[in-house]
Design a protein around this motif. Structure first.
Motif, PDB file in Angstrom:
ATOM      1  N   TRP A   1      -0.594  14.925   9.220  1.00  0.00           N
ATOM      2  CA  TRP A   1      -0.781  14.806   7.770  1.00  0.00           C
ATOM      3  C   TRP A   1       0.354  14.002   7.140  1.00  0.00           C
ATOM      4  N   GLY A   2       1.591  14.310   7.530  1.00  0.00           N
ATOM      5  CA  GLY A   2       2.739  13.596   6.966  1.00  0.00           C
ATOM      6  C   GLY A   2       2.692  12.114   7.292  1.00  0.00           C
ATOM      7  N   LEU A   3       2.424  11.811   8.554  1.00  0.00           N
ATOM      8  CA  LEU A   3       2.400  10.419   9.004  1.00  0.00           C
ATOM      9  C   LEU A   3       1.277   9.647   8.323  1.00  0.00           C
ATOM     10  N   ALA A   4       0.086  10.265   8.227  1.00  0.00           N
ATOM     11  CA  ALA A   4      -1.072   9.569   7.663  1.00  0.00           C
ATOM     12  C   ALA A   4      -0.843   9.263   6.186  1.00  0.00           C
ATOM     13  N   LEU A   5      -0.255  10.203   5.448  1.00  0.00           N
ATOM     14  CA  LEU A   5      -0.061   9.950   4.020  1.00  0.00           C
ATOM     15  C   LEU A   5       1.126   9.018   3.772  1.00  0.00           C
ATOM     16  N   LEU A   6       2.084   9.013   4.686  1.00  0.00           N
ATOM     17  CA  LEU A   6       3.157   8.014   4.599  1.00  0.00           C
ATOM     18  C   LEU A   6       2.552   6.613   4.770  1.00  0.00           C
ATOM     19  N   LEU A   7       1.653   6.506   5.741  1.00  0.00           N
ATOM     20  CA  LEU A   7       0.972   5.242   5.997  1.00  0.00           C
ATOM     21  C   LEU A   7       0.162   4.811   4.776  1.00  0.00           C
ATOM     22  N   ALA A   8      -0.527   5.773   4.150  1.00  0.00           N
ATOM     23  CA  ALA A   8      -1.327   5.457   2.968  1.00  0.00           C
ATOM     24  C   ALA A   8      -0.430   4.959   1.832  1.00  0.00           C
ATOM     25  N   THR A   9       0.787   5.517   1.744  1.00  0.00           N
ATOM     26  CA  THR A   9       1.719   5.067   0.714  1.00  0.00           C
ATOM     27  C   THR A   9       2.151   3.630   0.962  1.00  0.00           C
ATOM     28  N   VAL A  10       2.375   3.280   2.241  1.00  0.00           N
ATOM     29  CA  VAL A  10       2.697   1.884   2.572  1.00  0.00           C
ATOM     30  C   VAL A  10       1.576   0.986   2.055  1.00  0.00           C
ATOM     31  N   VAL A  11       0.319   1.370   2.335  1.00  0.00           N
ATOM     32  CA  VAL A  11      -0.824   0.581   1.871  1.00  0.00           C
ATOM     33  C   VAL A  11      -0.809   0.495   0.352  1.00  0.00           C
ATOM     34  N   GLY A  12      -0.548   1.623  -0.308  1.00  0.00           N
ATOM     35  CA  GLY A  12      -0.520   1.643  -1.766  1.00  0.00           C
ATOM     36  C   GLY A  12       0.518   0.690  -2.326  1.00  0.00           C
ATOM     37  N   ILE A  13       1.719   0.697  -1.733  1.00  0.00           N
ATOM     38  CA  ILE A  13       2.785  -0.175  -2.218  1.00  0.00           C
ATOM     39  C   ILE A  13       2.408  -1.641  -2.003  1.00  0.00           C
ATOM     40  N   LEU A  14       1.696  -1.922  -0.911  1.00  0.00           N
ATOM     41  CA  LEU A  14       1.328  -3.312  -0.625  1.00  0.00           C
ATOM     42  C   LEU A  14       0.175  -3.807  -1.498  1.00  0.00           C
ATOM     43  N   VAL A  15      -0.762  -2.917  -1.875  1.00  0.00           N
ATOM     44  CA  VAL A  15      -1.872  -3.405  -2.716  1.00  0.00           C
ATOM     45  C   VAL A  15      -1.531  -3.338  -4.203  1.00  0.00           C
ATOM     46  N   ALA A  16      -0.525  -2.550  -4.563  1.00  0.00           N
ATOM     47  CA  ALA A  16      -0.220  -2.332  -5.980  1.00  0.00           C
ATOM     48  C   ALA A  16      -0.030  -3.622  -6.802  1.00  0.00           C
ATOM     49  N   PRO A  17       0.620  -4.665  -6.252  1.00  0.00           N
ATOM     50  CA  PRO A  17       0.761  -5.887  -7.062  1.00  0.00           C
ATOM     51  C   PRO A  17      -0.599  -6.496  -7.411  1.00  0.00           C
ATOM     52  N   ILE A  18      -1.614  -6.303  -6.557  1.00  0.00           N
ATOM     53  CA  ILE A  18      -2.931  -6.894  -6.812  1.00  0.00           C
ATOM     54  C   ILE A  18      -3.764  -5.995  -7.727  1.00  0.00           C
ATOM     55  N   THR A  19      -3.832  -4.691  -7.382  1.00  0.00           N
ATOM     56  CA  THR A  19      -4.699  -3.788  -8.162  1.00  0.00           C
ATOM     57  C   THR A  19      -4.021  -3.343  -9.444  1.00  0.00           C
ATOM     58  N   ARG A  20      -2.688  -3.472  -9.528  1.00  0.00           N
ATOM     59  CA  ARG A  20      -1.857  -2.856 -10.549  1.00  0.00           C
ATOM     60  C   ARG A  20      -1.896  -1.340 -10.357  1.00  0.00           C
ATOM     61  N   VAL A  21      -0.959  -0.657 -11.006  1.00  0.00           N
ATOM     62  CA  VAL A  21      -0.823   0.783 -10.765  1.00  0.00           C
ATOM     63  C   VAL A  21      -1.568   1.570 -11.837  1.00  0.00           C
ATOM     64  N   HIS A  22      -2.564   2.327 -11.413  1.00  0.00           N
ATOM     65  CA  HIS A  22      -3.315   3.194 -12.326  1.00  0.00           C
ATOM     66  C   HIS A  22      -3.986   4.279 -11.482  1.00  0.00           C
ATOM     67  N   PRO A  23      -4.501   5.345 -12.114  1.00  0.00           N
ATOM     68  CA  PRO A  23      -4.969   6.500 -11.330  1.00  0.00           C
ATOM     69  C   PRO A  23      -6.038   6.204 -10.284  1.00  0.00           C
ATOM     70  N   THR A  24      -6.880   5.211 -10.471  1.00  0.00           N
ATOM     71  CA  THR A  24      -7.898   4.952  -9.452  1.00  0.00           C
ATOM     72  C   THR A  24      -7.606   3.680  -8.650  1.00  0.00           C
ATOM     73  N   MET A  25      -6.323   3.287  -8.605  1.00  0.00           N
ATOM     74  CA  MET A  25      -5.970   2.018  -7.965  1.00  0.00           C
ATOM     75  C   MET A  25      -6.395   1.946  -6.498  1.00  0.00           C
ATOM     76  N   LEU A  26      -6.439   3.102  -5.807  1.00  0.00           N
ATOM     77  CA  LEU A  26      -6.739   3.055  -4.369  1.00  0.00           C
ATOM     78  C   LEU A  26      -8.152   3.543  -4.050  1.00  0.00           C
ATOM     79  N   MET A  27      -8.977   3.723  -5.095  1.00  0.00           N
ATOM     80  CA  MET A  27     -10.323   4.230  -4.865  1.00  0.00           C
ATOM     81  C   MET A  27     -11.089   3.334  -3.892  1.00  0.00           C
ATOM     82  N   ASN A  28     -11.079   2.042  -4.204  1.00  0.00           N
ATOM     83  CA  ASN A  28     -11.807   1.090  -3.371  1.00  0.00           C
ATOM     84  C   ASN A  28     -11.223   1.006  -1.958  1.00  0.00           C
ATOM     85  N   THR A  29      -9.885   0.974  -1.887  1.00  0.00           N
ATOM     86  CA  THR A  29      -9.220   0.888  -0.580  1.00  0.00           C
ATOM     87  C   THR A  29      -9.542   2.118   0.264  1.00  0.00           C
TER      88      THR A  29
END
Lengths: 308, 229
Positions: free
Chosen positions: A209-237
């Motif tokens: 669980w820890g590793l998988a959500l750490l990985l998801a955070t990496v993805v979040g940080i990498l897509v954030a410049p494109i999607t911008r940061v908002h509550p549903t920013m990772l819905m599509n991803t």
């Protein structure tokens, strides 16, 4: 021709992120035994924590400029891992032996909790997020016979691809050569068998669980410049990450990475045809249905031995 | 060597094991017999820390905490679970290597497993899921043996196997006596008693009878009452 090259250039980094998302989702599915619908949403909160940390560093004047991003990333990543471990310890461990459905319901509930937290504590607004590699895009132009070729490659995508590659390779090495990787694979194949050889499966679940959500955070940080940061920013991803995991077959973790790359490229290629505009998701999900009907083990699944 | 006292295992309101006590001595083969649902597997899971249990389990005089199977396994109590529970997607060799996860040196102990079950050496590189049922059972026992157990806890090693393979399995188990103690759980009472020193009969989570294996085999009343023979 040019449009295809352009589609692939944008599709590969995008797909790599779907793949990493799918890898974490498949890892939790195989080991902990549930589909984590809150995957992208907890990562979204970690991205918000990263953003707040950047601002805090900035305001306090501790770190200047771009360095604030790199100083804040570890904080975000740690928060991701902590969320994962806490979800496992406080929630999943209690219902694990009850039924898979109750675990699923908890992840759906967590989705709402994370989204609500983002709206309440932060805001529903779109915030911008710094890129790892800022600067103008690379433009490749052909000469001579290839004169018509002109491909734009976003500079930040270079960072995305390198990071995705390094993470995939190190995960492959960890899964294959380390004791914890072996324990994760064994636990995914047979939980009782894993316990019979002395593996503490509860601890494996927390690590997964820890590793998988750490990985998801990496993805979040990498897509954030494109999607911008908002509550549903990772819905599509998240949705396409789950799709990548299905496509790759939950039986092989790296199938998810390949599945993600395929989806990322496909999404962009469909985009080329004006008539199909807006149907990307519909077409991708139609393909998923085909995969589930004709090759339910996933397209990269290894040949299974007979069940005896 | 292994002393279990007042072991209790419950799943919510259901009591699977109601405070049983038994011992396994050095080099002994001890059987726990009983029908389906008598609490046999729960007993093993409780001892190994796979499920929560109350009561005392002492190994070589030392109390086990049983928070996870890591502790009992690393001390030398090794479980070979019911239904084989091998890793179907890994090769035979990878399965055996995993047997040494917390205990045992693969290089030293693998040869012993291979010599007991030569078929495993032959199928070394094969995916374990492609083995036949009997071969999978041999792999499961092999995987337990590579951990170099001091007490081997065997759960229904004859389940679902052809009679000729069951005979082979029990021949190997009888041979283990010289090297380790064995706690054997079986429904096949005649087979189990024929290689055991002592046995306990478990019914509805309680021990209803115990004694010398030979005497139990000859006791007609006992056989009729509890073992259905």
């Amino acid at each position: 021709m040019n449009a295809f090259l352009q589609a692939i250039t944008i599709g590969i980094p995008q797909g790599a992120l779907y793949g990493l998302m799918g890898f974490g989702i498949a890892m939790i599915f195989r080991s902990a035994g549930t589909l984590n619908f809150s995957h992208g949403y907890s990562a979204m909160v970690s991205v918000l924590i990263t953003l707040t940390t950047i601002e805090w560093f900035f305001d306090a004047g501790i770190v200047e400029g771009h360095a604030a991003l790199f100083a804040a990333i570890p904080v975000g990543l740690i928060s991701g891992a902590v969320f994962g471990v806490l979800i496992d310890l406080l929630l999943m461990r209690r219902v694990k032996h009850v039924s898979p459905a109750s675990m699923l319901m908890i992840t759906l509930g967590l989705l709402l909790v994370f989204e609500g937290t983002a709206n309440l504590v932060w805001s529903p607004d779109y915030e911008s997020f710094p890129r790892i590699l800022p600067g103008p895009p690379f433009i490749f132009e052909g000469t001579g016979a290839l004169e018509e070729i002109r491909v734009v490659f976003r500079r930040n995508d270079l960072a995305v691809m390198l990071i995705a590659l390094v993470i995939s390779l190190s995960l492959a090495a960890v899964m294959k050569y380390t004791k914890i990787g072996l324990a994760i694979r064994a636990r995914g194949q047979d939980p009782v068998g894993a316990q019979a050889v002395g593996i503490n499966t509860n601890r494996v679940d927390s690590i997964v669980w820890g590793l998988a959500l750490l990985l998801a955070t990496v993805v979040g940080i990498l897509v954030a410049p494109i999607t911008r940061v908002h509550p549903t920013m990772l819905m599509n991803t998240q949705l396409l990450g789950i799709t990548a995991a299905v496509l790759g077959g939950f039986s092989s973790l790296f199938g998810a990475v390949w599945g993600g790359l395929m989806i990322g490229v496909l999404e962009r290629v469909i985009d080329i045809f004006p008539a199909l505009d807006g149907y990307e998701t519909a077409i991708i999900f139609f393909l998923i249905i085909l995969v589930l009907v004709f090759k339910p083990q996933g397209i990269f699944a290894p040949k299974q031995g007979r069940k005896a | 060597m292994l002393e279990v006292a007042d072991l209790r295992v419950s799943y919510g309101p259901i009591h699977a094991v109601n405070g049983i006590s038994f011992t396994v001595g050095e080099g002994e083969i001890v059987s726990i017999l009983g029908a389906n649902g008598a609490g046999k597997t729960s007993t093993l899971f409780g001892i190994m820390g796979i499920v929560r249990s109350r009561g005392s389990v002492k190994f070589r005089g030392e109390e086990l905490r049983r928070r996870s199977p890591t502790e009992p396994t690393s001390k030398g109590m090794v479980l070979c679970p019911e239904n084989r529970r091998i890793f179907p997607g890994l090769t035979v060799e990878e399965n055996l290597r995993l047997g040494t996860f917390v205990r045992g040196e693969f290089k030293e102990t693998a040869e012993q497993a291979y010599s007991l079950f030569p078929i495993l050496k032959e199928r070394n590189r094969q995916i374990a899921g492609s083995l036949s049922g009997g071969e999978q059972q041999m792999l499961a026992v092999g995987r337990a043996l590579v951990a170099n157990p001091e007490v081997l806890l065997l759960d229904e090693p004859s389940l679902g196997l052809a009679p000729v393979i069951v005979d082979e399995m029990f021949r190997v188990l009888a041979d283990l006596r010289k090297k380790m103690a064995v706690l054997l759980i079986e429904q096949n009472a005649v087979k189990a008693l024929s290689i055991s020193d002592r046995a306990y009969v478990l019914q509805n989570g309680s021990i209803v009878h115990s004694g010398e294996a030979g005497a139990m085999l000859r006791d007609d009343n006992l056989r009729k009452a509890y073992l259905g023979m």
